[in-house]
Design a protein around this motif. Structure first.
Motif, PDB file in Angstrom:
ATOM      1  N   LEU A 124       0.824  -1.215   0.000  1.00  7.99           N
ATOM      2  CA  LEU A 124       0.000   0.000   0.000  1.00  7.99           C
ATOM      3  C   LEU A 124       0.856   1.263   0.000  1.00  7.99           C
ATOM      4  CD1 LEU A 124      -2.798  -1.165   2.430  1.00  7.99           C
ATOM      5  CD2 LEU A 124      -3.174  -0.287   0.125  1.00  7.99           C
ATOM      6  N   VAL A 125       2.058   1.178   0.552  1.00 10.51           N
ATOM      7  CA  VAL A 125       2.913   2.369   0.591  1.00 10.51           C
ATOM      8  C   VAL A 125       3.990   2.369  -0.483  1.00 10.51           C
ATOM      9  CG1 VAL A 125       2.535   3.015   2.999  1.00 10.51           C
ATOM     10  CG2 VAL A 125       4.269   1.314   2.452  1.00 10.51           C
ATOM     11  N   GLU A 126       4.206   1.212  -1.135  1.00 11.81           N
ATOM     12  CA  GLU A 126       5.285   1.155  -2.128  1.00 11.81           C
ATOM     13  C   GLU A 126       5.138   2.200  -3.242  1.00 11.81           C
ATOM     14  OE1 GLU A 126       8.095  -0.399  -1.874  1.00 11.81           O
ATOM     15  OE2 GLU A 126       8.850   0.121  -3.861  1.00 11.81           O
ATOM     16  N   PRO A 127       3.927   2.426  -3.790  1.00 11.13           N
ATOM     17  CA  PRO A 127       3.828   3.452  -4.842  1.00 11.13           C
ATOM     18  C   PRO A 127       4.315   4.815  -4.355  1.00 11.13           C
ATOM     19  CG  PRO A 127       1.824   2.138  -4.804  1.00 11.13           C
ATOM     20  CD  PRO A 127       2.635   1.719  -3.607  1.00 11.13           C
ATOM     21  N   ALA A 128       3.913   5.217  -3.142  1.00 13.46           N
ATOM     22  CA  ALA A 128       4.311   6.533  -2.638  1.00 13.46           C
ATOM     23  C   ALA A 128       5.816   6.575  -2.367  1.00 13.46           C
ATOM     24  CB  ALA A 128       3.538   6.858  -1.364  1.00 13.46           C
ATOM     25  N   ILE A 129       6.324   5.522  -1.749  1.00 11.13           N
ATOM     26  CA  ILE A 129       7.753   5.519  -1.401  1.00 11.13           C
ATOM     27  C   ILE A 129       8.617   5.535  -2.660  1.00 11.13           C
ATOM     28  CG2 ILE A 129       9.583   4.145  -0.327  1.00 11.13           C
ATOM     29  CD1 ILE A 129       7.597   3.324   1.799  1.00 11.13           C
ATOM     30  N   ALA A 130       8.270   4.707  -3.632  1.00 15.61           N
ATOM     31  CA  ALA A 130       9.075   4.667  -4.864  1.00 15.61           C
ATOM     32  C   ALA A 130       9.054   6.034  -5.540  1.00 15.61           C
ATOM     33  CB  ALA A 130       8.533   3.584  -5.809  1.00 15.61           C
ATOM     34  N   TRP A 131       7.878   6.698  -5.499  1.00 16.85           N
ATOM     35  CA  TRP A 131       7.799   8.004  -6.152  1.00 16.85           C
ATOM     36  C   TRP A 131       8.684   9.020  -5.426  1.00 16.85           C
ATOM     37  CZ3 TRP A 131       6.111  12.872  -4.599  1.00 16.85           C
ATOM     38  CH2 TRP A 131       6.106  13.827  -5.638  1.00 16.85           C
ATOM     39  N   ILE A 132       8.634   9.025  -4.087  1.00 20.40           N
ATOM     40  CA  ILE A 132       9.448   9.987  -3.334  1.00 20.40           C
ATOM     41  C   ILE A 132      10.933   9.756  -3.614  1.00 20.40           C
ATOM     42  CG2 ILE A 132      10.114  10.746  -1.011  1.00 20.40           C
ATOM     43  CD1 ILE A 132       7.264  10.135  -0.109  1.00 20.40           C
ATOM     44  N   VAL A 133      11.326   8.482  -3.663  1.00 18.37           N
ATOM     45  CA  VAL A 133      12.737   8.181  -3.948  1.00 18.37           C
ATOM     46  C   VAL A 133      13.115   8.706  -5.332  1.00 18.37           C
ATOM     47  CG1 VAL A 133      14.380   6.310  -4.378  1.00 18.37           C
ATOM     48  CG2 VAL A 133      12.850   6.193  -2.402  1.00 18.37           C
ATOM     49  N   GLU A 134      12.233   8.493  -6.318  1.00 17.64           N
ATOM     50  CA  GLU A 134      12.541   8.963  -7.674  1.00 17.64           C
ATOM     51  C   GLU A 134      12.572  10.482  -7.735  1.00 17.64           C
ATOM     52  OE1 GLU A 134       9.454   7.140 -10.024  1.00 17.64           O
ATOM     53  OE2 GLU A 134      10.304   5.150  -9.702  1.00 17.64           O
ATOM     54  N   LYS A 135      11.617  11.109  -7.066  1.00 16.85           N
ATOM     55  CA  LYS A 135      11.435  12.537  -7.220  1.00 16.85           C
ATOM     56  C   LYS A 135      12.463  13.324  -6.413  1.00 16.85           C
ATOM     57  CE  LYS A 135       9.118  16.214  -8.371  1.00 16.85           C
ATOM     58  NZ  LYS A 135       8.914  16.577  -9.781  1.00 16.85           N
ATOM     59  N   LEU A 136      12.594  12.964  -5.131  1.00 14.29           N
ATOM     60  CA  LEU A 136      13.459  13.762  -4.255  1.00 14.29           C
ATOM     61  C   LEU A 136      14.864  13.194  -4.187  1.00 14.29           C
ATOM     62  CD1 LEU A 136      11.012  14.365  -1.253  1.00 14.29           C
ATOM     63  CD2 LEU A 136      11.332  15.743  -3.304  1.00 14.29           C
ATOM     64  N   ASN A 137      15.067  12.065  -4.866  1.00 14.59           N
ATOM     65  CA  ASN A 137      16.386  11.485  -4.888  1.00 14.59           C
ATOM     66  C   ASN A 137      16.896  11.231  -3.473  1.00 14.59           C
ATOM     67  OD1 ASN A 137      18.483  10.439  -6.172  1.00 14.59           O
ATOM     68  ND2 ASN A 137      19.127  12.323  -7.210  1.00 14.59           N
ATOM     69  N   THR A 138      15.981  10.825  -2.610  1.00 16.46           N
ATOM     70  CA  THR A 138      16.355  10.628  -1.218  1.00 16.46           C
ATOM     71  C   THR A 138      16.426   9.131  -0.900  1.00 16.46           C
ATOM     72  OG1 THR A 138      15.561  10.959   1.012  1.00 16.46           O
ATOM     73  CG2 THR A 138      13.914  10.934  -0.658  1.00 16.46           C
ATOM     74  N   THR A 139      16.725   8.805   0.338  1.00 22.87           N
ATOM     75  CA  THR A 139      16.827   7.384   0.691  1.00 22.87           C
ATOM     76  C   THR A 139      15.437   6.811   0.960  1.00 22.87           C
ATOM     77  OG1 THR A 139      16.959   7.875   3.043  1.00 22.87           O
ATOM     78  CG2 THR A 139      19.040   7.716   1.826  1.00 22.87           C
ATOM     79  N   ARG A 140      15.361   5.493   0.929  1.00 23.97           N
ATOM     80  CA  ARG A 140      14.087   4.840   1.219  1.00 23.97           C
ATOM     81  C   ARG A 140      13.685   5.068   2.660  1.00 23.97           C
ATOM     82  NH1 ARG A 140      11.524   0.876  -2.373  1.00 23.97           N
ATOM     83  NH2 ARG A 140      10.394   0.307  -0.501  1.00 23.97           N
ATOM     84  N   LEU A 141      14.666   5.203   3.543  1.00 22.49           N
ATOM     85  CA  LEU A 141      14.331   5.402   4.947  1.00 22.49           C
ATOM     86  C   LEU A 141      13.535   6.688   5.131  1.00 22.49           C
ATOM     87  CD1 LEU A 141      14.538   4.624   7.925  1.00 22.49           C
ATOM     88  CD2 LEU A 141      16.677   5.915   8.041  1.00 22.49           C
ATOM     89  N   ILE A 142      14.051   7.763   4.530  1.00 24.93           N
ATOM     90  CA  ILE A 142      13.353   9.044   4.669  1.00 24.93           C
ATOM     91  C   ILE A 142      11.975   8.967   4.026  1.00 24.93           C
ATOM     92  CG2 ILE A 142      13.454  11.504   4.077  1.00 24.93           C
ATOM     93  CD1 ILE A 142      16.246  11.484   4.797  1.00 24.93           C
TER      94      ILE A 142
END
Ligand code: TRP
Length: 452
Positions: free
Chosen positions: A330-348
């Motif tokens: 349920l959270v993977e779509p949001a997390i993957a997008w944040i990682v792609e967009k903000l170029n941040t770590t998965r933890l954040i």
């Protein structure tokens, strides 16, 4: 076609099957299916549900996987990439956004129910249900959900678990967990079905309730609920399966895999029904008891069974694992997008998402205690409203849009590449996706609206 995603990949087709069925098999099967079937009269509801799984669910699952795999990105970016590659407007990425929102809303109440499950592991383990009666099991449940601090604590623990797993990524740890836990869950469910069949004395009544088709009892709203349940249980309509598809090896057959997942998921739901309803009838409980149904019938069954303290505890552990493997999707779509967009770590990314879901979830935490008489629509609490709106409106709407996109907009070059392994099924998939799925969902929407 890209061969890898930046987020990592499943190590084989089997691992994709396990991850996707881990997503599909969850509280939707064991907790939600029996109680909504109960509230909507049983048999005819189940028929509509099965028809939706096969005629609408599988084609949409194929569509989600193929869009995800062709782009190998988060659903938001996958929709944009696929739209651009098909010379369509990039507005289609809004569908990805709607999915992210739906994921937040669903997890916000899903984690509350999963928190109840965590608490029940300890309650069953302590032996407090040993020799219990229907009445006692019911009052124990009411007492527990009425305690705001306890519910809040378990809800927070569940969100914490979800975040800590997703923060580690598409890890072999998760793959390994799913590989062992799903078969054990399946096995224990079979044991329970056998138990219900031989000891409740009401197995036939249970069967009849689930499979006798009395269409007079079925309102259009029940049809809408059956369709929503089909989307929910297969994890469709919000991009979860699209996100997982992005990590799927490229040589695996999409149609075959989707069908397998749907069959396993349906099997688990029907088995849960065959455990729960015989017990409902044997103990003179209400089949329409609502969200508490599983939390009353199962402790009761285990409480009367030899070794029930142990098996009951193990069973709730497995339900918790099924819930975890669903929650992470349920959270993977949001997390993957944040990682792609903000170029941040998965933890954040995971912490950000977890924080938002926690805040939104408070409304559902309070729904069985301090806000139990705050109604949003009619008699629906905050939790009921989140559940109703996501399942019966957002997911089917997302589903129609995905079907329309895959059926009419997506370039046939991409589809050809993705469905090479499924040549002869291609026309069937295309017909269902272009016509049957969007028309069926629209009719159900319109009729349910008109009837109210
Ligand atoms: N399918 C899961 C269940 O039955 C819940 C779930 C996981 C889900 N991911 C989803 C529902 C995405 C809708 C969309 O418990």
């Amino acid at each position: 076609m890209k061969s890898d995603s930046i987020h990592g990949m499943w190590s084989s087709r089997l691992m994709f099957v396990l991850a996707a069925s881990g997503s599909a098999v969850g509280l939707g099967n064991i907790w939600r299916f029996p109680y909504v079937a109960g509230e909507n009269g049983g048999g005819a509801f189940v028929m509509v549900y099965l028809a939706c799984i096969f005629l609408v669910g599988i084609p949409i699952m194929v569509s989600e996987i193929l869009i995800g795999r062709s782009a190998r990105q988060s659903p938001i970016n996958a929709m944009r990439t696929a739209a651009e590659a098909s010379n369509a407007t990039s507005c289609w990425q809004l569908l990805g956004w709607m999915g992210v929102l739906a994921g937040f809303m669903i997890l916000s109440f899903y984690a509350v129910i999963a928190g109840w499950v965590l608490a029940y592991i300890f309650q069953l383990g302590s032996g407090m249900f040993t020799g219990s009666s229907g009445e006692l099991a019911k009052s124990a449940f009411d007492g527990f959900v009425g305690n705001v601090w306890e519910v809040l604590a378990w809800f927070t623990v569940f969100i914490g678990i979800t975040i800590s797993i997703t923060a580690r990524g598409v890890s072999s740890g998760l793959e390994v967990a799913v590989k062992y836990l799903m078969p054990i869950l399946f096995f224990l469910l079979v044991v329970l079905v056998i138990y219900a069949a031989f000891t409740s004395g009401h197995f036939l009544e249970g069967l009849q309730f689930l499979f006798s088709f009395d269409f007079d009892k079925l309102s259009w709203n029940s049809v809408l609920v059956a369709m929503g349940q089909a989307f929910f249980t297969l994890s469709l309509g919000m991009g979860a399966i699209m996100a997982y598809g992005a990590y799927m090896p490229k040589d695996a057959s999409i149609v075959g895999t989707a069908t397998l997942i749907a069959l396993m998921d349906t099997g688990v739901a029907l088995m849960s029904g065959l455990v729960i309803f015989p017990l409902v009838f044997a103990n003179a409980l209400e089949s329409s008891a609502g969200p508490g149904l599983m939390f009353i019938t199962l402790p009761l069954a285990f409480g009367q069974m030899a070794g029930g303290q142990f098996f009951g505890c193990v069973f709730f552990i497995l339900v918790a694992f099924a819930a975890i493997t669903s929650a992470i999707s349920l959270v993977e779509p949001a997390i993957a997008w944040i990682v792609e967009k903000l170029n941040t770590t998965r933890l954040i990314a995971a912490l950000l998402v977890g924080g938002c879901v926690w805040l939104l979830g408070l409304g559902s935490v309070f729904s069985t205690n301090i806000w139990s008489d705050v109604f949003i629509f009619g008699e629906m609490t905050f939790l009921d409203t989140m559940d109703y709106v996501t399942n019966n409106i957002i997911l089917p709407l997302g589903g129609i849009l995905i079907a329309l996109f895959a059926g009419w907009i997506l370039s046939s070059k991409i589809i050809d590449e993705e469905l090479v392994a499924d040549r002869w099924l291609y026309p069937i998939w295309q017909f269902l996706t272009r016509f049957i799925a969007p028309i069926a969902v629209s009719i159900v929407f319109i009729m349910a609206l008109l009837q109210d």
